[in-house]
Design a protein around this motif. Structure first.
Motif, short mmCIF file in Angstrom:
data_model
loop_
_atom_site.label_atom_id
_atom_site.label_comp_id
_atom_site.label_asym_id
_atom_site.label_seq_id
_atom_site.Cartn_x
_atom_site.Cartn_y
_atom_site.Cartn_z
N LEU A 261 0.85 -1.18 0.00
CA LEU A 261 0.00 0.00 0.00
C LEU A 261 0.89 1.24 0.00
N GLU A 262 1.93 1.19 0.82
CA GLU A 262 2.85 2.33 0.93
C GLU A 262 4.27 1.80 1.05
N GLY A 263 5.21 2.54 0.49
CA GLY A 263 6.63 2.19 0.64
C GLY A 263 7.34 3.26 1.44
N ILE A 264 8.13 2.84 2.41
CA ILE A 264 8.94 3.79 3.18
C ILE A 264 10.39 3.41 2.92
N ALA A 265 11.13 4.33 2.31
CA ALA A 265 12.48 3.98 1.86
C ALA A 265 13.52 4.92 2.43
N ASP A 266 14.65 4.34 2.80
CA ASP A 266 15.83 5.13 3.14
C ASP A 266 16.58 5.31 1.82
N ARG A 267 16.46 6.50 1.23
CA ARG A 267 17.09 6.74 -0.08
C ARG A 267 18.51 7.21 0.08
N GLY A 268 18.97 7.31 1.31
CA GLY A 268 20.34 7.75 1.56
C GLY A 268 20.59 9.10 0.92
N ASP A 269 21.80 9.28 0.36
CA ASP A 269 22.09 10.55 -0.33
C ASP A 269 22.08 10.33 -1.84
N PHE A 270 21.50 9.19 -2.27
CA PHE A 270 21.55 8.80 -3.68
C PHE A 270 21.07 9.91 -4.61
N ASP A 271 19.88 10.45 -4.34
CA ASP A 271 19.27 11.38 -5.31
C ASP A 271 20.01 12.71 -5.38
N LEU A 272 20.29 13.29 -4.20
CA LEU A 272 20.96 14.60 -4.22
C LEU A 272 22.36 14.46 -4.83
N ASP A 288 26.47 24.26 10.61
CA ASP A 288 27.08 25.29 11.46
C ASP A 288 27.87 24.69 12.62
N GLU A 289 27.43 23.55 13.09
CA GLU A 289 28.10 22.94 14.25
C GLU A 289 29.44 22.35 13.89
N THR A 290 29.45 21.54 12.83
CA THR A 290 30.72 20.86 12.49
C THR A 290 31.56 21.69 11.53
N LYS A 291 30.97 22.79 11.02
CA LYS A 291 31.63 23.66 10.03
C LYS A 291 32.02 22.88 8.78
N GLN A 292 31.17 21.93 8.44
CA GLN A 292 31.44 21.14 7.24
C GLN A 292 30.19 21.01 6.40
N SER A 293 30.41 20.80 5.10
CA SER A 293 29.26 20.58 4.21
C SER A 293 28.99 19.09 4.08
N TYR A 294 27.74 18.76 3.90
CA TYR A 294 27.39 17.35 3.70
C TYR A 294 26.13 17.25 2.84
N ILE A 295 25.94 16.09 2.27
CA ILE A 295 24.70 15.86 1.49
C ILE A 295 23.68 15.22 2.44
N PRO A 296 22.52 15.85 2.62
CA PRO A 296 21.53 15.26 3.52
C PRO A 296 21.05 13.89 3.03
N HIS A 297 20.61 13.09 3.97
CA HIS A 297 19.99 11.81 3.61
C HIS A 297 18.48 11.98 3.57
N VAL A 298 17.82 11.06 2.90
CA VAL A 298 16.39 11.21 2.67
C VAL A 298 15.63 9.95 3.07
N ILE A 299 14.57 10.16 3.83
CA ILE A 299 13.63 9.07 4.10
C ILE A 299 12.35 9.42 3.34
N GLU A 300 11.89 8.49 2.56
CA GLU A 300 10.71 8.75 1.72
C GLU A 300 9.53 7.90 2.17
N CYS A 301 8.37 8.56 2.27
CA CYS A 301 7.12 7.82 2.51
C CYS A 301 6.26 8.05 1.27
N SER A 302 5.88 6.99 0.60
CA SER A 302 5.17 7.16 -0.67
C SER A 302 3.96 6.24 -0.77
N VAL A 303 2.81 6.87 -0.97
CA VAL A 303 1.58 6.07 -1.11
C VAL A 303 0.73 6.65 -2.23
N GLY A 304 0.02 5.78 -2.95
CA GLY A 304 -0.85 6.23 -4.01
C GLY A 304 -2.22 6.62 -3.46
N VAL A 305 -2.73 7.77 -3.88
CA VAL A 305 -4.07 8.19 -3.45
C VAL A 305 -5.10 7.15 -3.92
#
Ligand code: ATP
Length: 431
Positions: A261-272, A288-305
């Motif tokens: 019915l729905e998929g919940i996926a850890d897409r990591g940093d794949f897409d960005l 700001d804390e680590t003073k470093q740049s990083y690519i955010p990770h993504v958790i996706e929740c996807s369901v069809g109406v």
């Protein structure tokens, strides 16, 4: 008739769903939603929005374009990976999804065993943008809403006051040239998705992934689905989509078996990362804390109406016998039911006072119906079939005692309440 066929028939009979272009023979896997279906879909979207906001309130919305460039879908991996295995029967020329049938056995249509080799079938609908028909004008109808969120990630971050973690949600159409659209709204070629992309730091994934799984599971209970027919299923490694490090499906027990019915996926940093690489634009975020740049990770929740629409109907569809009379009833939760209450004069000559009450309630923003034609029993049956939780009836005593009767859809029990209490009664049923 099996249960799914009965639901399809009810959807047509009551104006929930029509086959698209039916008078021309229809278009396979494509449907139009009628007046009640439109209302039901709206309630589904509203419930979803409310549910993601109650889980986390820092969520923004996007309405991306349906057409997407070749470059975008190349970067996302869809031009190469978004396909299903296809097999033909050389005897009857029917096509099947190879993972849907047993190739050791005969063709289920003609009974011969004459399979071609399996090949990959691209599921994206390709089109041409503009008059020049060369490779630079190739575009695709989006097969998921998510990619526009990733492609606009930098714009969204720089034009809004948001900080990681936050979510971007989108509700909109998606298109897939499914090899075998089937099971009514379960597998369509044009459908609608509700997707949430939750951006977080890599080390926060283990905290947020279970949080979203739990919240999404609770959502289905909240919209009235029997929790015994819902289960979680974790994908094993070889089943994972090309972008996913971990996926948990929420499955429902449809009349044709347990299905996603729905998929919940850890897409990591794949897409960005992919879009950074292909576009040459830096999509990293400065911490700001680590003073470093990083690519955010993504958790996706996807369901069809539409898939949820079908789920709600399967779950609500009930046949029972009341006082020796059989009826069909959609036991939808009041939040989801397209019509919240019906206003029925017992006989036509009592229409006027009931119409006034109805108009007063409708003017306060409730989706309600007035129906004066046919016997009261017939009108109750119609409201039962479309899932209306409450029917108010104005009878010969109403003018004297200033009361109406209210009938509960599921129990069919009736109670007499004062006309002033009607709104409060509807409101209580929606809570
Ligand atoms: P399936 O394995 O059923 O083909 P999928 O894993 O390809 O689905 P996703 O890409 O995860 O599906 O899509 C997310 C959600 O969108 C699904 O859980 C489903 O609710 C909905 N969805 C996907 N494809 C269709 C379709 N063809 N018709 C209706 N809804 C769909």
């Amino acid at each position: 008739m099996n249960q799914l066929d009965k639901i399809v028939a009810l959807c047509k009979r009551r104006g929930f769903v029509y086959q698209s272009a039916e008078i021309y023979g229809g278009l396979n896997g494509v449907y139009d939603f009628g007046p009640l279906g439109t209302l039901l879909k709206r309630n589904i979207r509203d419930a979803w929005i409310q549910s993601i906001f109650t889980t986390q309130n820092n969520i923004l919305f996007l309405e991306g374009a349906l057409l997407g460039s070749h470059a975008m879908w190349e970067a996302s991996g869809h031009t190469q990976n978004f396909s299903d295995p296809l097999v033909d029967c050389t005897n009857c020329n029917r096509r099947f999804r190879a993972d849907d049938i047993d190739l050791e056995k005969i063709c289920p249509v003609c009974g011969k065993k004459a399979w071609t080799d399996i090949r990959q079938f691209q599921l994206m609908f390709q089109t041409q943008v503009g008059a020049a028909a060369d490779s630079s004008s190739i575009a695709y109808l989006r097969p998921e809403t998510a990619q526009s969120i990733f492609v606009q990630f930098k714009n969204i971050m720089s034009t809004n006051r948001v900080k990681i973690p936050f979510g971007v949600a989108q509700i909109g159409k998606a298109f897939r040239n499914e090899i075998t659209p089937k099971q009514f709204l379960f597998r369509m070629r044009e459908f609608e998705q509700m997707e949430l992309e939750w951006f977080c730091k890599p080390e926060q994934v283990d905290k947020f992934f279970p949080l979203w799984v739990t919240s999404r599971e609770q959502f289905y209970e909240h919209v009235g689905i029997n929790k015994k027919r819902i289960k979680l299923r974790e994908h094993d490694k070889k089943e994972l989509a090309h972008y996913s490090a971990r996926t948990t499906d929420i499955e429902y027990e449809f009349p044709f078996g347990w299905k996603e019915l729905e998929g919940i996926a850890d897409r990591g940093d794949f897409d960005l990362k992919q879009h950074s690489k292909h576009s040459g634009k830096d999509l990293s975020v400065y911490d700001d804390e680590t003073k470093q740049s990083y690519i955010p990770h993504v958790i996706e929740c996807s369901v069809g109406v539409d898939r949820l629409f079908l789920t709600l109907l399967c779950d609500a569809y009930t046949e029972d016998t009341i006082d020796g009379e059989e009826r069909t009833v959609l036991k939808l939760s009041s939040k989801i039911a397209p019509i919240k209450a019906a206003f029925l004069p017992l006989v036509k000559k009592l229409s006027e006072p009931m119409r006034n009450i109805y108009q007063d309630i409708a003017a306060r923003g409730y989706m309600v119906e007035f129906d004066e034609s046919g016997s009261i029993g017939k009108r109750y049956r119609r409201q039962d079939e479309i899932g209306t939780p409450l029917c108010f009836t104005y009878d010969f005593e109403s003018a004297d005692d200033n009361c109406v009767t209210v009938r509960n859809r599921d129990t069919t029990k009736q109670e007499r309440i004062s006309i002033e209490k009607i709104e409060a009664y509807i409101q209580a049923s929606l809570a």
